[in-house]
Design a protein around this motif. Sequence first.
Motif, short mmCIF file in Angstrom:
data_model
loop_
_atom_site.label_atom_id
_atom_site.label_comp_id
_atom_site.label_asym_id
_atom_site.label_seq_id
_atom_site.Cartn_x
_atom_site.Cartn_y
_atom_site.Cartn_z
N GLY A 155 0.79 -1.21 0.02
CA GLY A 155 0.05 0.00 -0.17
C GLY A 155 0.71 1.36 0.16
O GLY A 155 0.23 2.24 0.25
N TYR A 156 2.12 1.24 -0.16
CA TYR A 156 2.89 2.41 0.12
C TYR A 156 3.47 2.74 -1.39
O TYR A 156 4.57 2.92 -1.81
CB TYR A 156 4.26 2.21 0.83
N TYR A 157 2.38 3.00 -2.61
CA TYR A 157 2.76 3.43 -3.81
C TYR A 157 2.51 4.76 -3.93
O TYR A 157 1.85 5.49 -3.26
CB TYR A 157 2.05 2.44 -4.67
N SER A 158 3.28 5.39 -4.84
CA SER A 158 3.08 6.84 -5.32
C SER A 158 1.87 6.96 -6.28
O SER A 158 1.40 5.88 -6.63
CB SER A 158 4.35 7.07 -5.82
N GLU A 159 1.43 8.13 -6.06
CA GLU A 159 0.27 8.55 -7.14
C GLU A 159 0.52 8.00 -8.64
O GLU A 159 -0.54 7.66 -9.45
CB GLU A 159 -0.21 10.05 -6.92
N ASP A 160 1.83 8.22 -8.90
CA ASP A 160 2.08 7.86 -10.32
C ASP A 160 2.15 6.20 -10.55
O ASP A 160 1.75 5.88 -11.79
CB ASP A 160 3.39 8.22 -10.80
N GLU A 161 2.12 5.32 -9.61
CA GLU A 161 1.82 4.09 -9.56
C GLU A 161 0.51 3.47 -9.58
O GLU A 161 0.25 2.31 -10.06
CB GLU A 161 2.94 3.50 -8.65
#
Length: 285
Positions: A155-161
């Motif tokens: 759940g620690y993804y960036s908005e771009d991912e």
Amino acid sequence: MAFDFEAPRGMTAITGAKPSPRRLLFGLYVDSMRMDETVERCRQAIQTHTSLLVGVLNAAKIVNLRRDPGLREAILDCDLLLADGQSIVWASRLLGKPLPERVTGIDLFEQLLALADQQQRGIYLLGAKPQVLAALEANIAKRWPNVKIAGSHHGYYSEDEATTIATDIRASGADMLFLGMASPKKEIFLRRFRHELDVPVLHGVGGSFDVLAGLTRRAPPSWRRLGLEWAYRLVQEPGRLWKRYLMTNSAFVALTVREALRPAAPLGPSASTEQIEPPPHKRAP
């Protein structure tokens, strides 16, 4: 006092599914369903490949949605809205609009994993830290060996991912998506991608990943039966939680008194959200 019976929410209602009665509580239509009825509704959604977004409601959400337009939108978008907190069930009875029982997010998570195990269905897990996710997958494989883990992502993804993750979920062919993330991140993801995922059952389970991964202890059954699961968490983390629970519980009691004196009208989208981010679909009347 009259009950509030209405047809199920929205355009995603399942063909042939028996409509469940709903209770108008605090401005929200809460589905009056038991656990077995909820699981059956999810089973039908999978069988017919119909999108079903399941939401759970507790005292904190009742309080917070009044100042959080994004949370309000997420709750209004749900096809099923269930009483996760025992306080909601108690309040419904005090207000003369009784709900049959508490349907907690984590219990429903386990019941749906059991359904996936019985029918050899595929699931996708989104949320938590990578090591927690790995432990969760291992425990699911032990307890429900026939579950097909079609995919997972921490759940620690960036908005771009986010778009790439949504594409991966769609390609996985999963029958159920479980989101183990805190609000509002999971709500933002679902509002943005729900209708692109092609997954029948979508269920945000919050901190349940940590529990089933073995990192967090859940309250014993006796505490749960008494509706004191929140108190068990408070005993475990008093320094972090006492102020939050004091403020939230006090505000919820005040809202319940207000609801008894003057029931709230059904909530609608906030003006700011309508202007900035219109809903991705319109519900059928």
